[in-house]
Design an enzyme around this catalytic site. Structure first.
Site, PDB file in Angstrom:
ATOM      1  N   ASP A   1       9.019  -6.990   9.891  1.00 24.40           N
ATOM      2  CA  ASP A   1       8.233  -6.669   8.697  1.00 24.40           C
ATOM      3  C   ASP A   1       8.482  -5.187   8.443  1.00 24.40           C
ATOM      4  OD1 ASP A   1       6.598  -6.660   6.537  1.00 24.40           O
ATOM      5  OD2 ASP A   1       4.763  -7.233   7.583  1.00 24.40           O
TER       6      ASP A   1
ATOM      7  N   GLN B   1      12.231  -4.679   1.635  1.00 24.18           N
ATOM      8  CA  GLN B   1      11.346  -5.104   2.717  1.00 24.18           C
ATOM      9  C   GLN B   1      11.856  -6.423   3.253  1.00 24.18           C
ATOM     10  OE1 GLN B   1       8.737  -3.216   3.708  1.00 24.18           O
ATOM     11  NE2 GLN B   1       7.812  -4.547   5.240  1.00 24.18           N
TER      12      GLN B   1
ATOM     13  N   HIS C   1       0.113  -4.702  -1.954  1.00 23.22           N
ATOM     14  CA  HIS C   1       0.585  -5.424  -3.139  1.00 23.22           C
ATOM     15  C   HIS C   1      -0.358  -5.305  -4.332  1.00 23.22           C
ATOM     16  CE1 HIS C   1       3.899  -6.757  -0.840  1.00 23.22           C
ATOM     17  NE2 HIS C   1       3.354  -7.814  -0.272  1.00 23.22           N
TER      18      HIS C   1
ATOM     19  N   ASN D   1       4.020  -3.622  -1.627  1.00 27.75           N
ATOM     20  CA  ASN D   1       3.882  -3.106  -0.272  1.00 27.75           C
ATOM     21  C   ASN D   1       2.573  -2.333  -0.112  1.00 27.75           C
ATOM     22  OD1 ASN D   1       4.647  -2.390   2.483  1.00 27.75           O
ATOM     23  ND2 ASN D   1       6.744  -2.791   1.849  1.00 27.75           N
ATOM     24  N   ARG D   2       2.530  -1.433   0.873  1.00 23.47           N
ATOM     25  CA  ARG D   2       1.259  -0.839   1.286  1.00 23.47           C
ATOM     26  C   ARG D   2       1.100   0.608   0.807  1.00 23.47           C
ATOM     27  NH1 ARG D   2       3.255  -4.331   5.025  1.00 23.47           N
ATOM     28  NH2 ARG D   2       1.741  -5.873   5.803  1.00 23.47           N
TER      29      ARG D   2
ATOM     30  N   GLU E   1      12.303  -8.389  -0.259  1.00 21.67           N
ATOM     31  CA  GLU E   1      11.604  -7.803  -1.394  1.00 21.67           C
ATOM     32  C   GLU E   1      12.294  -6.514  -1.849  1.00 21.67           C
ATOM     33  OE1 GLU E   1       7.404  -7.399  -0.116  1.00 21.67           O
ATOM     34  OE2 GLU E   1       8.057  -8.687   1.550  1.00 21.67           O
TER      35      GLU E   1
ATOM     36  N   HIS F   1       8.241 -11.539  -4.583  1.00 22.06           N
ATOM     37  CA  HIS F   1       7.970 -11.854  -3.178  1.00 22.06           C
ATOM     38  C   HIS F   1       8.428 -13.265  -2.811  1.00 22.06           C
ATOM     39  CE1 HIS F   1       5.998 -11.564   0.690  1.00 22.06           C
ATOM     40  NE2 HIS F   1       5.467 -10.394   0.383  1.00 22.06           N
TER      41      HIS F   1
ATOM     42  N   TYR G   1      10.208 -16.146  -0.715  1.00 16.86           N
ATOM     43  CA  TYR G   1      10.588 -16.418   0.676  1.00 16.86           C
ATOM     44  C   TYR G   1      11.765 -17.388   0.647  1.00 16.86           C
ATOM     45  CZ  TYR G   1       6.046 -14.602   2.365  1.00 16.86           C
ATOM     46  OH  TYR G   1       4.955 -13.827   2.665  1.00 16.86           O
TER      47      TYR G   1
END
Length: 304
Positions: free
Chosen positions: A219, A249, A93, A67-68, A269, A163, A165
């Protein structure tokens, strides 16, 4: 059973049993395929070169910090560390050429377990400490377990994740899938999706206390109540995600890049909350020198 084959400059390993088959590339310790009773459940690329070109982190192990991190900087033990930004002024990331881009070393632990390791040197993308990162994949029946490990020779911050999907139906309609979340609060996003520091109650569009269609774009990071993070149902399959991490997430894939399209898969996530080093109210991701990091996530599949 474990099979291996060349995958561009990487090696592709496949763990399989009667119910589950998971393929993992040494590039980024990346899950490229996850098939339950023959049905593909995640998005992937065709080649190692595609993974290097891609910008969506499909199936990758991301880190050092998932993440950020706002402003691509944090303070630890009274010292400021400036990271390498890769999303505007922020770091996402782990920064450029991070865990997801590198070649990991693999070792078979058994016929159903595969261990990956990566050395991240002191100062890589701005992080302190020589870090030994590990990821172990285990399968049993219809369950995939991922164990994330790490040890540093200096105090640092560390919070990797995976991560993948998910597209359980194979129809590429993430907003049509049904989702339940074990969460009563989500992180309020500010500019650039950096948290304001507030947790808001899961009401209205953020209320997933009952299984329902995803229906709209997300998100967002959700704070978890316990180990049962979420349930996803689609295409006659169910996936329950359990983890000992404090957050999840949920990203509906608006910016998936070709050959995939927006909202084709749902990223779930398991992780620590975003910008944790700069948010004192969030669970800490400080890893002390010489101490071991160990967290896990389990993906349990069944037919419905």
């Amino acid at each position: 059973m474990i099979e291996e084959k060349a995958f561009g400059k990487a090696i592709l390993y496949t763990l399989s049993n009667d119910e589950l088959a998971v393929s993992v590339s040494s590039r980024g310790a990346t899950v490229t395929s996850l098939r339950y009773r023959g049905q593909e459940t995640i998005l992937g690329y065709e080649s190692d070169e595609d993974y290097l070109r891609g910008t969506s982190y499909l199936g990758a192990t991301v880190g050092r910090v998932g993440n950020r991190i706002g402003g691509a900087a944090f303070s630890l033990n009274g010292q400021r560390f400036d990271l390498v930004p890769n999303e505007g002024p922020n770091q996402l990331h782990g920064g450029p050429e991070a865990f997801d881009r590198q070649l990991w070393t693999a070792e078979a632990l058994s016929e159903s377990a595969l261990h990956f390791s990566l050395f991240s040197p002191d100062g890589e993308n701005g992080y302190p400490g020589n870090l030994q990162a590990t990821v172990t994949y285990r399968i049993q029946g219809g369950t995939l377990r991922i164990e994330f490990g790490g040890k540093s020779d200096k105090d640092t911050v560390y919070a990797p994740t995976n991560h993948m999907y998910f597209d359980l139906s194979g129809k590429g309609q993430a907003l049509e899938a049904k989702l339940w979340l074990g969460s009563d609060a989500y992180v309020e996003p500010g500019e650039g999706l950096i948290p304001t520091g507030r947790l808001l109650p899961t009401e209205g569009d953020f209320d997933f206390h009952s299984l329902r269609k995803v229906a709209r774009e997300y998100d967002h990071a959700f704070a978890l109540n316990g180990e049962h993070a979420c349930r996803l149902e689609d295409g006659g399959l169910r996936m329950d995600l359990f983890t000992d991490m404090p957050g999840l997430q949920v990203y509906t894939g608006r910016y998936l890049n070709p050959p995939h399209r927006a909202f084709q898969g749902l990223a779930l996530e398991p992780e620590y909350l975003p910008d944790s080093p700069n948010q004192p109210a969030f669970p800490s991701i400080t890893l002390k020198a010489g101490e071991s990091f160990l967290r896990w996530a389990e993906y349990r599949f069944a037919e419905i």
